[in-house]
Design an enzyme around this catalytic site. Structure first.
Site, PDB file in Angstrom:
ATOM      1  N   SER A   8      -3.126 -34.998  -2.570  1.00  0.00           N
ATOM      2  CA  SER A   8      -2.245 -35.631  -3.557  1.00  0.00           C
ATOM      3  C   SER A   8      -2.831 -35.478  -4.954  1.00  0.00           C
ATOM      4  CB  SER A   8      -2.062 -37.119  -3.264  1.00  0.00           C
ATOM      5  OG  SER A   8      -1.484 -37.752  -4.397  1.00  0.00           O
ATOM      6  N   HIS A  33       0.810 -32.437  -2.608  1.00  0.00           N
ATOM      7  CA  HIS A  33       1.616 -33.656  -2.595  1.00  0.00           C
ATOM      8  C   HIS A  33       1.713 -34.229  -4.002  1.00  0.00           C
ATOM      9  CE1 HIS A  33       3.204 -37.205  -0.381  1.00  0.00           C
ATOM     10  NE2 HIS A  33       2.538 -37.950  -1.233  1.00  0.00           N
ATOM     11  N   ASP A  35       3.073 -37.478  -6.095  1.00  0.00           N
ATOM     12  CA  ASP A  35       3.551 -38.859  -6.031  1.00  0.00           C
ATOM     13  C   ASP A  35       4.279 -39.232  -7.313  1.00  0.00           C
ATOM     14  OD1 ASP A  35       0.561 -39.439  -4.317  1.00  0.00           O
ATOM     15  OD2 ASP A  35       2.547 -39.832  -3.461  1.00  0.00           O
ATOM     16  N   MET A  37       6.196 -41.983  -9.331  1.00  0.00           N
ATOM     17  CA  MET A  37       6.325 -43.444  -9.363  1.00  0.00           C
ATOM     18  C   MET A  37       7.000 -43.866 -10.669  1.00  0.00           C
ATOM     19  SD  MET A  37       2.564 -44.460  -7.883  1.00  0.00           S
ATOM     20  CE  MET A  37       1.886 -43.691  -6.414  1.00  0.00           C
ATOM     21  N   HIS A  66       6.978 -36.777  -3.167  1.00  0.00           N
ATOM     22  CA  HIS A  66       7.169 -38.114  -2.592  1.00  0.00           C
ATOM     23  C   HIS A  66       7.638 -39.045  -3.711  1.00  0.00           C
ATOM     24  CE1 HIS A  66       4.974 -41.907  -0.818  1.00  0.00           C
ATOM     25  NE2 HIS A  66       6.273 -42.036  -0.780  1.00  0.00           N
ATOM     26  N   MET A  68       8.709 -42.473  -5.145  1.00  0.00           N
ATOM     27  CA  MET A  68       8.644 -43.938  -5.038  1.00  0.00           C
ATOM     28  C   MET A  68       9.370 -44.491  -6.261  1.00  0.00           C
ATOM     29  SD  MET A  68       4.727 -43.854  -3.772  1.00  0.00           S
ATOM     30  CE  MET A  68       4.628 -42.153  -4.356  1.00  0.00           C
ATOM     31  N   MET A 137       4.129 -44.553   5.763  1.00  0.00           N
ATOM     32  CA  MET A 137       3.168 -45.059   4.789  1.00  0.00           C
ATOM     33  C   MET A 137       2.109 -45.887   5.509  1.00  0.00           C
ATOM     34  SD  MET A 137       3.973 -43.872   1.858  1.00  0.00           S
ATOM     35  CE  MET A 137       2.627 -44.726   1.056  1.00  0.00           C
ATOM     36  N   ASP A 175       0.606 -41.109   5.104  1.00  0.00           N
ATOM     37  CA  ASP A 175       0.193 -41.140   3.702  1.00  0.00           C
ATOM     38  C   ASP A 175      -0.464 -42.461   3.325  1.00  0.00           C
ATOM     39  OD1 ASP A 175       2.127 -40.733   0.573  1.00  0.00           O
ATOM     40  OD2 ASP A 175      -0.036 -40.724   0.980  1.00  0.00           O
TER      41      ASP A 175
HETATM   42  C1  DX5 Z   1       0.418 -43.982  -2.565  1.00  0.00           C
HETATM   43  C2  DX5 Z   1       0.748 -42.516  -2.510  1.00  0.00           C
HETATM   44  C3  DX5 Z   1      -0.301 -41.694  -1.795  1.00  0.00           C
HETATM   45  C4  DX5 Z   1      -1.679 -41.742  -2.434  1.00  0.00           C
HETATM   46  C5  DX5 Z   1      -2.720 -41.302  -1.426  1.00  0.00           C
HETATM   47  O1  DX5 Z   1       1.527 -44.712  -2.929  1.00  0.00           O
HETATM   48  O2  DX5 Z   1       1.996 -42.294  -1.914  1.00  0.00           O
HETATM   49  O3  DX5 Z   1       0.119 -40.347  -1.674  1.00  0.00           O
HETATM   50  O4  DX5 Z   1      -1.729 -40.949  -3.566  1.00  0.00           O
HETATM   51  O5  DX5 Z   1      -3.993 -41.488  -1.948  1.00  0.00           O
HETATM   52  P1  DX5 Z   1      -5.235 -41.851  -1.016  1.00  0.00           P
HETATM   53  O6  DX5 Z   1      -5.394 -40.706  -0.048  1.00  0.00           O
HETATM   54  O7  DX5 Z   1      -6.369 -41.964  -1.975  1.00  0.00           O
HETATM   55  O8  DX5 Z   1      -4.913 -43.127  -0.303  1.00  0.00           O
HETATM   56 ZN    ZN Z   2       2.447 -40.121  -1.440  1.00  0.00          ZN
END
Ligand code: DX5
Ligand code: ZN
Length: 221
Positions: A8, A33, A35, A37, A66, A68, A137, A175
Site C-alpha cells: 500500500s 494498493h 488507499d 480516503m 481501495h 474509503m 478489512m 487488508d
Molecule cells: C487502512 C488501509 C490499508 C492500510 C494498510 O484503512 O485500507 O490498506 O494502508 O496498512 P498496514 O499494512 O500498515 O496496516
Molecule cells: Zn486498503
C-alpha cells in the site's frame, strides 16, 4: 494456493515513490494498493486520481484501488480513465451496490467490495456474480500501522466458504495489519491476496520484506 502481495503506497515515502515502487516489484509484489480516503467515510484524507496516474507512469502492473469514501460511484469513470485495474468500494458507503459493480466492469476494471470488521457477509451475498474481488478489512479503515484484528481470520474462512459454495473465482483480499506474523493464518483461512503497507514500505529493505511475506505464507501452507 495463490499468493498475491499488494503493497500500500499509503506507507510509502512519496518523495521517493518511483524507487520504492520499483523495489517492491523487484521483490515480487503483484499489485500496487492505493488507499483513497475522503475525511468523511474515514477520518483520514489521502489521495485520488493523480496518484493512480502517477503509478500508471511508473508501472504496467495492476493498480488496486481501495475507496474509503462516501458515494464512491462518483469516481468510477475518472479512475478507469486514470488507469485503475481494480476498483473496490465499501457497500456501507453507498446505496445501489449492484448498479455500481456493473458500471465498474463496463469501464473495464475488476469490481470489488470491502467489508469493515463489523459488516456481515450478508452485504455481498446477493451480488456474488458481480464480484471479481472481496476485501476483508482486518483493521477498522482509516490508517496504516494498525494491529490485525484476530476475528478477521474466521471471517476470511466464512468468505472462502461462500466463494466456494457459489463457485466464484473472485480474489479474496485481506487488508490491515498484515505482517510475517499474521499473513500465515489469513492465508491458511483462505485469503489469496494480501495488502501490506507498513510491513513493506516501513522496512529497511523493501524487496526482501515482500519476499519475507510470501515465505511466511509458504511456511504455513
Ligand atoms: C487502512 C488501509 C490499508 C492500510 C494498510 O484503512 O485500507 O490498506 O494502508 O496498512 P498496514 O499494512 O500498515 O496496516
Ligand atoms: Zn486498503
Amino acid at each position: 494456493m495463490t499468493v498475491r502481495i499488494a503493497p500500500s503506497v499509503l506507507s510509502a515515502d512519496l518523495g521517493r515513490l518511483e524507487a520504492q515502487v520499483n523495489a517492491a516489484f523487484a521483490g515480487g509484489a503483484d499489485w500496487m494498493h492505493v488507499d483513497v480516503m475522503d475525511g468523511h467515510f474515514v477520518p483520514n484524507l489521502t489521495f485520488g486520481a493523480p496518484m493512480i496516474r502517477a503509478l500508471r507512469k511508473l508501472t504496467d502492473r495492476t493498480v488496486d484501488v481501495h475507496l474509503m469514501v462516501e458515494r464512491p460511484e462518483r469516481y468510477i469513470d475518472e479512475y478507469a480513465d486514470a488507469g485503475a485495474g481494480i476498483f473496490t468500494f465499501h457497500p456501507e458507503a453507498t446505496v445501489h451496490v449492484q448498479r455500481h459493480l456493473a458500471r465498474i466492469r463496463e469501464k473495464g476494471m475488476l469490481a470489488g467490495l470491502a467489508l469493515n470488521p463489523s459488516t456481515p457477509l450478508a452485504h455481498i451475498e446477493e451480488v456474488m456474480d458481480d464480484l471479481d474481488l472481496v476485501l476483508v478489512m482486518s483493521v477498522n479503515p482509516g490508517y496504516g500501522g494498525q494491529s490485525y484484528i484476530p476475528q478477521a481470520t474466521a471471517k476470511i474462512a466464512r468468505v472462502r466458504a461462500l466463494l466456494d459454495r457459489t463457485a466464484s473465482r473472485a480474489a479474496l483480499e485481506v487488508d490491515g495489519g498484515i505482517t510475517t506474523s499474521t499473513i500465515g493464518a489469513a492465508h491458511a483461512a483462505g485469503a489469496d491476496s494480501f495488502v501490506a503497507g507498513t510491513a513493506v514500505f516501513g522496512a529497511a529493505d523493501i524487496a526482501s520484506a515482500v519476499g519475507a511475506l510470501r515465505a511466511a505464507c509458504d511456511e504455513r501452507a
